[in-house]
Write a protein that holds these residues in place. Structure first.
Motif: not given
Length: 87
Positions: A43-48, A75-77, A32-35
């Motif tokens: 543009s927006k950072a999303m959990v992927t 950095p979060y659950n 699980v990473v931010m992209k």
């Protein structure tokens, strides 16, 4: 007598063959990473999961076991939701 033997073999086959069907163990490893994604010029950072949104498809058959190893690099659950689809 041959009819009796044939019937006995058929009954044994009907009882034993389902037990011989092999189920598999399916292994998956996800990170699980931010992209950053751009939609409608924003543009927006999303959990992927592995950089994909929506996440990847898992394939399994009835009676298979699925083992998922998940590495959380944000950095979060998080919570993963599984949906069953019958294709």
């Amino acid at each position: 007598m041959a009819s009796w033997v044939r019937s006995a073999v058929m009954v044994l086959a009907m009882v034993l063959l389902p037990m011989m069907v092999e189920s598999n163990v399916r292994h998956y490893k996800f990170t699980v990473v931010m992209k950053n994604f751009t939609r409608l010029c924003e543009s927006k950072a999303m959990v992927t999961i592995d950089g994909k949104f929506p996440g990847p498809t898992l394939y399994a058959r009835e009676d298979d076991s699925v083992v998922v190893q998940l590495v959380n690099k944000v950095p979060y659950n998080i919570t993963i939701h599984w949906y069953d689809s019958l294709y």
